[in-house]
Design a protein around this motif. Structure first.
Motif, PDB file in Angstrom:
ATOM      1  N   GLY A  14       0.792  -1.212   0.000  1.00 56.70           N
ATOM      2  CA  GLY A  14       0.000   0.000   0.000  1.00 56.70           C
ATOM      3  C   GLY A  14       0.831   1.271   0.000  1.00 56.70           C
ATOM      4  N   HIS A  15       2.165   1.132   0.002  1.00 58.59           N
ATOM      5  CA  HIS A  15       3.046   2.296   0.021  1.00 58.59           C
ATOM      6  C   HIS A  15       3.955   2.269  -1.201  1.00 58.59           C
ATOM      7  N   SER A  38       0.028   6.065   2.669  1.00 54.37           N
ATOM      8  CA  SER A  38      -0.483   5.003   1.793  1.00 54.37           C
ATOM      9  C   SER A  38      -1.214   5.577   0.593  1.00 54.37           C
ATOM     10  N   GLU A  40      -3.315   3.825  -0.942  1.00 57.39           N
ATOM     11  CA  GLU A  40      -4.613   3.152  -0.923  1.00 57.39           C
ATOM     12  C   GLU A  40      -5.646   3.907  -0.079  1.00 57.39           C
ATOM     13  N   ASP A  41      -5.233   4.361   1.105  1.00 60.50           N
ATOM     14  CA  ASP A  41      -6.204   5.006   1.986  1.00 60.50           C
ATOM     15  C   ASP A  41      -5.779   6.388   2.484  1.00 60.50           C
ATOM     16  N   GLY A  42      -4.595   6.860   2.107  1.00 61.41           N
ATOM     17  CA  GLY A  42      -4.135   8.186   2.494  1.00 61.41           C
ATOM     18  C   GLY A  42      -3.678   8.323   3.932  1.00 61.41           C
ATOM     19  N   LYS A  43      -3.602   7.202   4.660  1.00 57.06           N
ATOM     20  CA  LYS A  43      -3.192   7.243   6.063  1.00 57.06           C
ATOM     21  C   LYS A  43      -1.689   7.089   6.189  1.00 57.06           C
ATOM     22  N   HIS A  45       1.508   5.620   7.782  1.00 61.40           N
ATOM     23  CA  HIS A  45       1.760   4.333   8.409  1.00 61.40           C
ATOM     24  C   HIS A  45       2.842   4.402   9.473  1.00 61.40           C
TER      25      HIS A  45
END
Length: 70
Positions: A14-15, A38, A40-43, A45
């Motif tokens: 995801g990164h 990420s 994928e979800d913008g969070k 990590h």
């Protein structure tokens, strides 16, 4: 050695990751740049050094069952 770098990339799914193999010194080594956010979800990590423990554990396992040395 490049295959090892590829395997390490899977630890950061995801990164976005860029890695390079250097063979211009006394020992081969890899460099990694990992986007902490990420795609994928913008969070974000990574929050600290402890987030790299899975990489250390993975490398210790690989060294134990192959010819790699740490």
């Amino acid at each position: 050695m490049l295959a090892l770098g590829y395997d390490i990339c899977h630890l950061f799914s995801g990164h976005q990751i860029v890695y390079a193999l250097h063979m211009d010194s006394a020992h081969c080594h890899l460099h990694f740049v990992v986007n902490s956010v990420s795609f994928e979800d913008g969070k974000k990590h990574f929050s600290g050094f402890h987030d790299l423990f899975p990489v250390r554990d993975f490398l210790q396992h690989k060294a134990k069952y192959s010819y790699y040395t740490l």
